[in-house]
Write a protein that holds these residues in place. Sequence first.
Motif: not given
Length: 331
Positions: A46-49, A54-55, A74-76
């Motif tokens: 997910p976003t925000g982690g 880093v990505a 993002n494809k979580a």
Amino acid sequence: MSVSHRIPLLAVASAFAAALASPFAAAADAAGAYPAHPIRLIVAYPTGGISDTVARALGERLSAQMGASVVVENKAGAGGSIGIDAVAKAAPDGYTLGFASTSPLTLNPHVGHVNYDPQRDIAPVMSVMYSPVLVIATASFGGKSFQDLLVQAKARPGTVRWATSGLGTVGHVMLEQIRSKAKADLTLIPYKGAGQQMNDALGGQFEVMSTNASPMLSQHMQAGRLRPLAVGAPRRLESLPNVPTVAELGYPKANLTSTFGIFAPARTPPAIVARLNAELNKALLEPEVRERLLKGGEVPTGGTAAQFAAAIRTEYDDNARIVKEAGIKAD
């Protein structure tokens, strides 16, 4: 997830130089005008982690270095398997890449079903970092050390609840390795993600947890709300010099970390993989990228595509044995 056979840490500069001098680097000239249009970078979380952070930092550097936009998507879900599946099914032309831990390739296939062949459908490009896995005590744990944890688990079976971010995760494997060797009755509390796990840790809903390093975890430890008991890492962390590694405590098989890297679809031209590897090693040397990693407790790695692929093969075989011995299943 990895215990040994790790790519040499902090050898990015030498790896980059070697990549430029290698036959693969020469072959990269054959890639012609690549990249001629934007590159899609799929982040399997997910976003925000920290993975997302880093990505995006790497994407910014690649854009500047290669002269083409890098669009992060993002494809979580499914422990990173959904993102890796999207990479596996993309055209092998260098315009779709993935950022994920190695677990979707080395651990997830052993504990559940995945829709790709981890050894045939993905081409490792470069190891970016490893994320230490920490054993953390909450306010509900009255002991002071990792040894106290085991003493309580043996004296009062079932009273030490150990939370992980999910079944079949690296933190779960760490627990099973410790539980097996120590002969301690530790109660598994599996969550469906690190977010709720962290919230309940702050509320003292269990005694200990295993979780990856992150800026948020660092903040809570500095504030005294959570206490580190041990760390899965090749050596003690500079930020936590008084916290022993799990190996130091007598559990080398449980001394696990999460390795993250960049991946491409299988059959991506070797010249393009070599070009990407060289550019990524260069990006990893940039101060702002390294700062984002180190701030979150991550450790930069780097190296060649061949080194990363070899480490993944070893990790896959190791995990097959570990999962079988521990009887771990994701569902």
